[in-house]
Design an enzyme around this catalytic site. Sequence first.
Site, PDB file in Angstrom:
ATOM      1  N   PHE A  45       0.803  -1.408  -0.085  1.00 16.94           N
ATOM      2  CA  PHE A  45       0.070  -0.126  -0.001  1.00 16.94           C
ATOM      3  C   PHE A  45       0.709   1.342  -0.060  1.00 16.94           C
ATOM      4  O   PHE A  45       0.818   2.179  -0.809  1.00 16.94           O
ATOM      5  CB  PHE A  45      -0.921   0.042   1.181  1.00 16.94           C
ATOM      6  N   ARG A  58      -8.236   5.840  16.988  1.00 17.35           N
ATOM      7  CA  ARG A  58      -6.901   5.892  16.093  1.00 17.35           C
ATOM      8  C   ARG A  58      -6.792   7.356  15.351  1.00 17.35           C
ATOM      9  O   ARG A  58      -7.806   7.936  15.349  1.00 17.35           O
ATOM     10  CB  ARG A  58      -7.037   5.096  14.889  1.00 17.35           C
ATOM     11  N   ARG A 115     -10.744  -7.218  20.051  1.00 13.69           N
ATOM     12  CA  ARG A 115      -9.504  -8.045  19.403  1.00 13.69           C
ATOM     13  C   ARG A 115      -8.722  -8.034  20.924  1.00 13.69           C
ATOM     14  O   ARG A 115      -8.601  -7.265  21.971  1.00 13.69           O
ATOM     15  CB  ARG A 115      -8.645  -6.637  18.941  1.00 13.69           C
ATOM     16  N   THR A 120       6.352   2.501  12.940  1.00 12.27           N
ATOM     17  CA  THR A 120       4.698   2.905  13.394  1.00 12.27           C
ATOM     18  C   THR A 120       4.739   3.385  14.615  1.00 12.27           C
ATOM     19  O   THR A 120       5.545   2.999  15.526  1.00 12.27           O
ATOM     20  CB  THR A 120       3.823   1.233  13.090  1.00 12.27           C
ATOM     21  N   ASP A 121       3.509   3.971  14.837  1.00 13.69           N
ATOM     22  CA  ASP A 121       3.514   4.544  16.240  1.00 13.69           C
ATOM     23  C   ASP A 121       2.868   3.566  17.096  1.00 13.69           C
ATOM     24  O   ASP A 121       3.030   3.744  18.386  1.00 13.69           O
ATOM     25  CB  ASP A 121       2.174   5.684  16.341  1.00 13.69           C
TER      26      ASP A 121
HETATM   27  P1  NAD Z   1       1.531  -3.593   3.128  1.00 10.51           P
HETATM   28  O1  NAD Z   1       1.115  -5.007   4.068  1.00 10.51           O
HETATM   29  O2  NAD Z   1       0.388  -3.068   2.270  1.00 10.51           O
HETATM   30  O3  NAD Z   1       2.729  -3.875   2.356  1.00 10.51           O
HETATM   31  C1  NAD Z   1       3.724  -4.594   2.736  1.00 10.51           C
HETATM   32  C2  NAD Z   1       4.775  -5.051   1.482  1.00 10.51           C
HETATM   33  O4  NAD Z   1       5.845  -5.527   2.008  1.00 10.51           O
HETATM   34  C3  NAD Z   1       3.944  -6.186   0.720  1.00 10.51           C
HETATM   35  O5  NAD Z   1       3.779  -5.677  -0.629  1.00 10.51           O
HETATM   36  C4  NAD Z   1       4.770  -7.349   0.850  1.00 10.51           C
HETATM   37  O6  NAD Z   1       4.460  -8.296  -0.630  1.00 10.51           O
HETATM   38  C5  NAD Z   1       6.035  -6.796   0.946  1.00 10.51           C
HETATM   39  N1  NAD Z   1       6.778  -7.823   1.877  1.00 10.51           N
HETATM   40  C6  NAD Z   1       6.343  -8.626   2.922  1.00 10.51           C
HETATM   41  N2  NAD Z   1       7.498  -9.360   3.106  1.00 10.51           N
HETATM   42  C7  NAD Z   1       8.534  -8.899   2.636  1.00 10.51           C
HETATM   43  C8  NAD Z   1       9.881  -9.717   2.367  1.00 10.51           C
HETATM   44  N3  NAD Z   1      10.218 -10.469   3.465  1.00 10.51           N
HETATM   45  N4  NAD Z   1      10.567  -9.172   1.685  1.00 10.51           N
HETATM   46  C9  NAD Z   1      10.140  -8.199   0.714  1.00 10.51           C
HETATM   47  N5  NAD Z   1       8.780  -7.853   0.722  1.00 10.51           N
HETATM   48  C10 NAD Z   1       7.860  -8.027   1.504  1.00 10.51           C
HETATM   49  O7  NAD Z   1       1.895  -2.712   4.284  1.00 10.51           O
HETATM   50  P2  NAD Z   1       1.900  -0.989   4.266  1.00 10.51           P
HETATM   51  O8  NAD Z   1       0.469  -0.663   4.884  1.00 10.51           O
HETATM   52  O9  NAD Z   1       2.308  -0.621   2.925  1.00 10.51           O
HETATM   53  O10 NAD Z   1       2.864  -0.587   5.381  1.00 10.51           O
HETATM   54  C11 NAD Z   1       4.425  -0.369   4.829  1.00 10.51           C
HETATM   55  C12 NAD Z   1       5.054  -0.052   6.042  1.00 10.51           C
HETATM   56  O11 NAD Z   1       4.645   1.142   6.924  1.00 10.51           O
HETATM   57  C13 NAD Z   1       5.464  -1.331   6.988  1.00 10.51           C
HETATM   58  O12 NAD Z   1       6.664  -1.351   7.379  1.00 10.51           O
HETATM   59  C14 NAD Z   1       4.482  -0.905   7.990  1.00 10.51           C
HETATM   60  O13 NAD Z   1       4.784  -1.610   9.455  1.00 10.51           O
HETATM   61  C15 NAD Z   1       4.507   0.702   8.173  1.00 10.51           C
HETATM   62  N6  NAD Z   1       3.266   1.402   8.583  1.00 10.51           N
HETATM   63  C16 NAD Z   1       2.244   1.142   7.983  1.00 10.51           C
HETATM   64  C17 NAD Z   1       0.844   1.785   8.645  1.00 10.51           C
HETATM   65  C18 NAD Z   1      -0.455   1.587   7.857  1.00 10.51           C
HETATM   66  O14 NAD Z   1      -1.417   2.262   8.313  1.00 10.51           O
HETATM   67  N7  NAD Z   1      -0.571   0.911   6.834  1.00 10.51           N
HETATM   68  C19 NAD Z   1       0.991   2.383   9.896  1.00 10.51           C
HETATM   69  C20 NAD Z   1       2.230   2.644  10.313  1.00 10.51           C
HETATM   70  C21 NAD Z   1       3.441   1.881   9.616  1.00 10.51           C
END
Ligand code: NAD
Length: 327
Positions: A11, A213, A272, A125-126
Amino acid sequence: MRILVTGAAGFIGSHFTRGLLADEYSGWEGARVTALDKLTYAGNRQNLPVSHPRMEFVRGDVCDRELLRELLPGHDAVVHFAAESHVDRSLEGAGEFFRTNVLGTQTLLDAVLDTGVERFVHVSTDEVYGSIEEGSWTEEWPLAPNSPYAASKAGSDLVARAYWRTHGIDLSITRCSNNYGPYQHPEKVIPLFVTHLLEGRQVPLYGDGRNVREWLHVADHCRGIHLVLNGGQPGEVYNIGGGNEYTNLDLTRKLLELTGSTEEMIRRVSDRKAHDLRYSIDESKISEQLGYAPRIGFEQGLADTVAWYRDNPGWWKAVKDGTHRAG
Ligand code: NAD
């Protein structure tokens, strides 16, 4: 310039990659992008252009040290998004969370060290701060993660900090609040609820819905990451927030309104485990030091997001039934 983005088919990583290819981030205009992603259930190749003269897509794992040592030479920076990211899945089984989030970050940083990449941004992340009843977290707040997901992200932050302190890698860490926007996997609450409502299905609301949130549009988050990439100090952490705090019940009511649905579409489900009550971050550091300010108001951002899911049923239906992985 050349930049490697991990988790580029997810995402947030895909939003950042599309922004790089559209020259939205100053200092990186014309940069070549290596989009690295394992394409787990959460990765979607369709979140990125089929092809682009400045993008190379590599299907691979951040735990694969040989691949990383081949790929990284010649890159000026790495922005590390790849992670297992869904709290509920970490309650069912946490092994993959610690493998990808902790060992993957450590493997990637080893490769950065070996190949001399000059700049690294670790996206966190927070949720590493735990839960806060009043006030907001600053970057100095102690880490007190409550879910296996949050613990694995806290572990990855500590790995990153240690590689800065021990080896002098020029890296910064970002900690953002909950993101929303287009191309988010429909396991996460906003796209889950919107797509269910568009299908005429009830939405499962945890407990009494009073968990709070803070919401951040993915475009604002990526603007913050870009500011940290260009101007963040080594070893420093930057909170990135949206300033929009809503209870899950209030958020659900907004989504009901935007999809023309009624309260009967809410189905209460048991809460949860160890559900954090409230997240709230203080983002004055990134605002004062790097000039960050979110640009997308929540009402407009949410309405546009609902409209995107309404206009792109092919995208989310393929993710929901798993056919997005066929290609
Ligand atoms: P997401 O789950 O949509 O995407 C994660 C991506 O990482 C996927 O495309 C997946 O295929 C890839 N991936 C997973 N394991 C892998 C590996 N071993 N090697 C290579 N690629 C791998 O997550 P997101 O929502 O886009 O989040 C991205 C980052 O932001 C993450 O680190 C998450 O912890 C952080 N984050 C997200 C949010 C949120 O609200 N979505 C909030 C805070 C922090």
